[in-house]
Design an enzyme around this catalytic site. Structure first.
Site, mmCIF file in Angstrom:
data_model
loop_
_atom_site.group_PDB
_atom_site.id
_atom_site.type_symbol
_atom_site.label_atom_id
_atom_site.label_comp_id
_atom_site.label_asym_id
_atom_site.label_seq_id
_atom_site.Cartn_x
_atom_site.Cartn_y
_atom_site.Cartn_z
ATOM 1 N N GLY A 37 0.504 -5.167 0.747
ATOM 2 C CA GLY A 37 -0.634 -5.180 -0.173
ATOM 3 C C GLY A 37 -0.297 -5.788 -1.523
ATOM 4 O O GLY A 37 -1.177 -6.334 -2.201
ATOM 5 N N GLU A 49 3.969 -5.542 7.272
ATOM 6 C CA GLU A 49 3.153 -4.506 7.911
ATOM 7 C C GLU A 49 3.496 -4.309 9.383
ATOM 8 O O GLU A 49 3.416 -3.200 9.902
ATOM 9 C CB GLU A 49 1.662 -4.857 7.779
ATOM 10 C CG GLU A 49 1.073 -4.592 6.408
ATOM 11 C CD GLU A 49 1.291 -5.716 5.409
ATOM 12 O OE1 GLU A 49 2.118 -6.619 5.676
ATOM 13 O OE2 GLU A 49 0.646 -5.698 4.356
ATOM 14 N N ALA A 98 0.855 -1.193 0.000
ATOM 15 C CA ALA A 98 0.000 0.000 0.000
ATOM 16 C C ALA A 98 0.892 1.245 0.000
ATOM 17 O O ALA A 98 2.044 1.185 0.418
ATOM 18 C CB ALA A 98 -0.869 -0.022 1.249
ATOM 19 N N GLU A 147 -0.682 -9.309 -1.094
ATOM 20 C CA GLU A 147 -2.113 -9.571 -0.878
ATOM 21 C C GLU A 147 -2.866 -9.596 -2.215
ATOM 22 O O GLU A 147 -3.744 -10.429 -2.425
ATOM 23 C CB GLU A 147 -2.698 -8.531 0.082
ATOM 24 C CG GLU A 147 -2.174 -8.744 1.506
ATOM 25 C CD GLU A 147 -2.666 -7.697 2.477
ATOM 26 O OE1 GLU A 147 -2.342 -6.506 2.278
ATOM 27 O OE2 GLU A 147 -3.368 -8.052 3.426
HETATM 28 N N1 CAA Z 1 4.559 3.533 -0.031
HETATM 29 C C1 CAA Z 1 5.031 4.749 -0.374
HETATM 30 N N2 CAA Z 1 6.320 4.975 -0.691
HETATM 31 C C2 CAA Z 1 7.160 3.937 -0.660
HETATM 32 C C3 CAA Z 1 6.739 2.651 -0.306
HETATM 33 C C4 CAA Z 1 5.370 2.459 0.011
HETATM 34 N N3 CAA Z 1 4.876 1.255 0.335
HETATM 35 N N4 CAA Z 1 7.802 1.822 -0.352
HETATM 36 C C5 CAA Z 1 8.846 2.568 -0.719
HETATM 37 N N5 CAA Z 1 8.468 3.839 -0.899
HETATM 38 C C6 CAA Z 1 9.298 4.953 -1.364
HETATM 39 C C7 CAA Z 1 10.413 5.280 -0.371
HETATM 40 O O1 CAA Z 1 9.972 6.182 0.608
HETATM 41 C C8 CAA Z 1 11.458 5.878 -1.292
HETATM 42 O O2 CAA Z 1 11.063 7.210 -1.544
HETATM 43 P P1 CAA Z 1 12.163 8.346 -1.765
HETATM 44 O O3 CAA Z 1 12.978 7.906 -2.937
HETATM 45 O O4 CAA Z 1 11.360 9.566 -1.978
HETATM 46 O O5 CAA Z 1 12.957 8.375 -0.495
HETATM 47 C C9 CAA Z 1 11.293 5.077 -2.581
HETATM 48 O O6 CAA Z 1 9.975 4.517 -2.523
HETATM 49 C C10 CAA Z 1 12.285 3.957 -2.746
HETATM 50 O O7 CAA Z 1 12.282 3.172 -1.562
HETATM 51 P P2 CAA Z 1 13.627 2.586 -0.934
HETATM 52 O O8 CAA Z 1 14.647 3.650 -0.875
HETATM 53 O O9 CAA Z 1 13.247 1.900 0.309
HETATM 54 O O10 CAA Z 1 14.051 1.558 -2.086
HETATM 55 P P3 CAA Z 1 14.719 0.119 -1.934
HETATM 56 O O11 CAA Z 1 14.914 -0.371 -3.303
HETATM 57 O O12 CAA Z 1 15.881 0.185 -1.006
HETATM 58 O O13 CAA Z 1 13.626 -0.805 -1.215
HETATM 59 C C11 CAA Z 1 11.441 -1.731 -0.853
HETATM 60 C C12 CAA Z 1 12.428 -1.082 -1.869
HETATM 61 C C13 CAA Z 1 11.981 -3.105 -0.426
HETATM 62 C C14 CAA Z 1 10.123 -1.899 -1.542
HETATM 63 C C15 CAA Z 1 11.320 -0.825 0.379
HETATM 64 O O14 CAA Z 1 11.034 0.493 -0.037
HETATM 65 C C16 CAA Z 1 10.240 -1.231 1.329
HETATM 66 O O15 CAA Z 1 10.437 -2.097 2.147
HETATM 67 N N6 CAA Z 1 9.080 -0.566 1.224
HETATM 68 C C17 CAA Z 1 7.972 -0.788 2.141
HETATM 69 C C18 CAA Z 1 7.232 -2.053 1.820
HETATM 70 C C19 CAA Z 1 6.091 -2.248 2.762
HETATM 71 O O16 CAA Z 1 6.209 -2.082 3.957
HETATM 72 N N7 CAA Z 1 4.940 -2.619 2.200
HETATM 73 C C20 CAA Z 1 3.761 -2.779 3.011
HETATM 74 C C21 CAA Z 1 2.989 -1.515 3.038
HETATM 75 S S1 CAA Z 1 1.663 -1.580 4.129
HETATM 76 C C22 CAA Z 1 0.470 -2.428 3.335
HETATM 77 O O17 CAA Z 1 0.624 -2.870 2.243
HETATM 78 C C23 CAA Z 1 -0.801 -2.532 4.132
HETATM 79 C C24 CAA Z 1 -1.848 -3.361 3.575
HETATM 80 O O18 CAA Z 1 -2.098 -4.440 4.029
HETATM 81 C C25 CAA Z 1 -2.763 -2.825 2.574
#
Ligand code: CAA
Length: 698
Positions: free
Chosen positions: A101, A124, A62, A104
């Site tokens: 998500g 999450e 998400a 999911e």
């Molecule tokens: N939402 C919004 N922005 C996100 C994001 C997300 N889920 N994931 C990453 N970003 C953004 C980061 O803030 C970053 O932004 P900036 O360049 O402006 O700083 C950019 O994307 C790149 O991210 P990283 O620097 O972290 O890139 P990476 O290649 O090192 O890692 C990744 C990539 C493994 C996807 C890592 O970003 C990550 O772990 N992201 C979070 C994943 C996550 O937690 N997903 C679950 C979300 S909650 C959910 O999904 C709830 C649900 O049940 C509906």
């Protein structure tokens, strides 16, 4: 730009999602996806649908930025349910990191194919929430309750082989061409007459309810210990456990209810703040201008605790290391320590003995500094004394190549002064590692007045290779972390002299969520270190500054903490952890009597208020002086290097959540008693006056 488009290839509908950089599922992605599903779903010529997200990764979850905000559009849970009930075979074609998500969505498809290096997960919990789009219900159906809970409670990324072996993925593709993989898999499924296969109807891994109940009870009791302060891990277990006894739609509703509770929890705010704060740290001006140099060869001066830790951190990242020590005996000691660390890792199965040998082949220890001649970076980790450090740097100036970056691991001293003995100070920088340096993630990158942009950029690249969390700091006594620490340590000793017990203070801090109490930390680091610092600073202390001598009395007894088996606590065989040293209370009472203080009692809240106020006070000063670029950098230092609870976001975020007006009021109240220590900082007054918070400065 966000885009969800669909095309038709023969009898297959292809949905392609694009929302760079990580294809986060924003409201417009959800809207677009739902729209495509509805259109393709209603098209009778289509027999299968493929969902792919070409680009860096399949949907990485998400859009975290939307949490806590009112956004239009369908919720992801509804979109997933719509996908699952389609009467055409739905394939999710994965690559990169389908997380949260993203996974999911994939689990609501009927089949999943993934590129070879894909990693999946439901992280999450790390954001203080639970998988709220059916994840707590669909994952156990695919891989069983035990593995699903492990994934959801740790947030770990599972590699493709493990995901395939456990039923999360149906096929591993040969390459990364996600669209091609999805289409060819869909064709094969159609050829085999494979039917739709809603995950909600898979039950073979969740039908042994007696066994599952036992598993859940075990996990519950472990989680009560491991995550006692946290909210979302318990909500995750609840959602899985209760879901097993509900119809699938009711289980999804129940998950949604628990998801909302998590979203409303302050822990979600703190953890999501930490997520973005850790991504903001690399946004520093020098990185826009500087060109990083790829390093291969590193020198480390000193084979003590820091020197050995830094060497191992460097070797683990694949650098060759030459360590300098004064004599053979010191070299032997350092080697023994390094060997013992890797032997332990082999014993615990973290690395193989071949890997250990390979890492050790990167290491040489010698006494002659001339061996540093080919090094591209030298990190000095000798005794914390300016004269000694200057001698070392003057020598490095003559021995090392002109391009070699010269770094000091000093934790307090003036890097400008150290740089002054080097002909070209633009190559001098502070690299403040935290002990044990091979484990601790935090690295303060201390930029001195003349440090060049290239040197800073190289230091950040080094941090990346070492998998550290780098935070830029300007030069001041103690940089960000230890300067804030000095302030609240002094504030804490004021409280002790005024009547609070060190053990009460530690209990309050642990209950707040800190990894350790202040006095435990002193015992761990060694009381002698702070004692030396106090002696160094004594000549500069103003005569009107309040100086509490309790810590000196403790040190005069030779009680330096763990290393002497006695400090504020007692250590040694047969002694239970956290056994208070009863003599500490006597020292405190004697000191109060000596200075004529009548002890008063402190409530938990009073202790916490003063601790937080001191941290925030110094944090604000650091911002005023531009030592830290932004408040969230201070938070990252504290959550990664000082055991401040991550779920509280860090001291500055916590202050925002408490309200800066309240923090200022406390500081004003304290300053009535001790204006020298507590005089309210201008920036804090301004922020409160303008109704702003620290986040407005991030
Ligand atoms: N939402 C919004 N922005 C996100 C994001 C997300 N889920 N994931 C990453 N970003 C953004 C980061 O803030 C970053 O932004 P900036 O360049 O402006 O700083 C950019 O994307 C790149 O991210 P990283 O620097 O972290 O890139 P990476 O290649 O090192 O890692 C990744 C990539 C493994 C996807 C890592 O970003 C990550 O772990 N992201 C979070 C994943 C996550 O937690 N997903 C679950 C979300 S909650 C959910 O999904 C709830 C649900 O049940 C509906």
């Amino acid at each position: 730009m966000t885009e969800v488009k669909h095309t038709i290839i023969d009898e297959i509908g292809l949905i392609e999602i694009s929302n760079p950089p990580v294809n986060a599922i924003s409201a417009s992605v959800r809207k677009g996806l739902l729209n495509s599903i509805n259109e393709l779903g209603a098209n009778n010529l289509i027999k299968a649908i493929v969902i792919a997200a070409p680009g860096r990764t399949f949907l990485a979850g998400a859009d975290i930025k939307e949490f806590g905000k009112n956004v239009d559009g369908p919720i992801l849970s509804e979109v997933c349910d719509k996908i699952e009930v389609l009467d055409k075979v739905v394939v999710a074609s994965l690559h990169g990191t389908p997380l949260g998500g993203g996974l999911e969505v994939a689990m609501s498809a009927h089949y999943r194919i993934a590129a070879p290096k894909t990693k999946v997960g439901l992280p999450e919990v790390l954001l203080g929430i639970l998988p709220g789009a059916g994840g707590t219900q669909r994952l156990p159906r695919l891989c069983g309750v035990s593995m699903a809970l492990d994934m959801m409670l740790t947030g770990r990324h599972v590699n493709i082989d493990e995901a395939f072996k456990n039923g999360i993925i149906d096929e591993i593709a040969e390459d990364d061409d996600t669209v091609k993989n999805g289409i060819s898999y869909a064709r094969r499924l159609l050829k085999r007459n494979s039917d739709v296969r809603p995950t909600s109807e898979i039950s073979d891994k969740i039908d042994n309810l007696d066994e599952i109940k036992k598993t859940i009870e075990k996990i519950k009791s472990e989680t009560l210990i491991k995550a006692k302060n946290l909210f979302s891990p318990h909500a995750i277990i609840k959602s899985v456990e209760e879901g097993l006894n509900l119809s699938f739609p009711n289980a999804i509703d129940n998950e949604r209810r628990l998801f909302k509770e998590c979203i409303e929890s302050p822990q979600r705010q703190g953890l999501i703040h930490s997520f973005f704060a850790e991504r903001a740290i690399t946004k520093v001006p020098e990185l826009e201008l500087g060109k990083p140099k790829e390093l291969k060869k590193i020198g480390v001066i000193g084979g003590g605790t820091m020197g050995t830790g830094i060497s191992m951190a460097a070797m683990n990242a694949g650098f060759s290391v030459v360590m300098i020590e004064q004599n053979d005996e010191a070299i032997e000691k350092a080697l023994t320590k390094i060997n013992a660390t890797y032997d332990r890792n082999v014993k615990l199965g973290r690395i193989s003995s071949e890997q250990k040998n390979q890492i050790m082949s990167l290491f040489t220890a010698v006494t002659n500094m001339d061996n540093l001649i080919d090094r591209e970076l030298v990190i000095e980790a000798v005794f914390e004394n300016m004269e000694i450090k200057k001698q070392v740097f003057a020598k490095l100036n003559t021995i090392c190549s002109k391009e070699c970056i010269l770094a000091s691991n000093t934790s307090y001293l003036d890097v400008n002064e150290i740089a002054s003995v080097v002909e070209n100070p633009s190559r001098v920088i502070g690299l403040h590692f935290f002990s044990p340096a091979n484990i601790m993630k935090l690295l303060e990158i201390v930029v001195a007045d003349k440090t060049s942009d290239d040197t800073v950029a190289t230091a950040f690249l080094l941090a990346k290779r070492m998998k550290k969390v780098p935070v830029r700091s300007g030069v001041c006594d103690g940089f960000i972390g230890n300067r804030v620490l000095s302030k609240y340590l002094i504030g804490t000793y004021h409280m002790v002299e005024d009547g609070a017990s060190p053990f009460h203070i530690d209990t309050v801090l642990r209950n707040f969520g800190c990894a350790m109490g202040v006095f435990q930390v002193i015992d761990l680091a060694g009381g002698d270190i702070g004692w030396a610092t106090r002696k160094r600073k004594a000549p500069f202390r103003h005569k009107d500054d309040r100086y509490v001598e309790i810590a000196d009395r403790v040190c005069e007894n030779g009680w330096f903490g763990q290393k002497t088996s006695k400090g504020y606590y007692l250590y040694g065989d047969g002694i239970k952890p956290l056994t208070a040293n009863p003599e500490i209370n006597i020292i405190c009472e004697n000191e109060r009597q000596r200075v004529g203080i009548k002890p008063k009692s402190f409530s938990d809240q009073e202790i916490l208020d003063k601790y937080i106020a001191a941290m925030v006070f110094e944090g604000v000063k650091i911002l005023q002086e531009k030592i830290a670029i932004r408040p969230s950098d201070i938070d990252v230092v504290y959550t990664n290097g000082y055991g401040f609870p991550r779920w509280r976001g860090g001291p500055m975020k916590y202050a925002d959540m408490v309200g800066l007006d309240k923090i200022l009021l406390n500081i004003q109240k304290f300053s009535e008693e001790d204006p020298r220590f507590w005089s309210p900082p201008e920036l804090l007054i301004d922020l409160v006056k303008n109704n702003k918070n620290f986040d407005s400065l991030n």
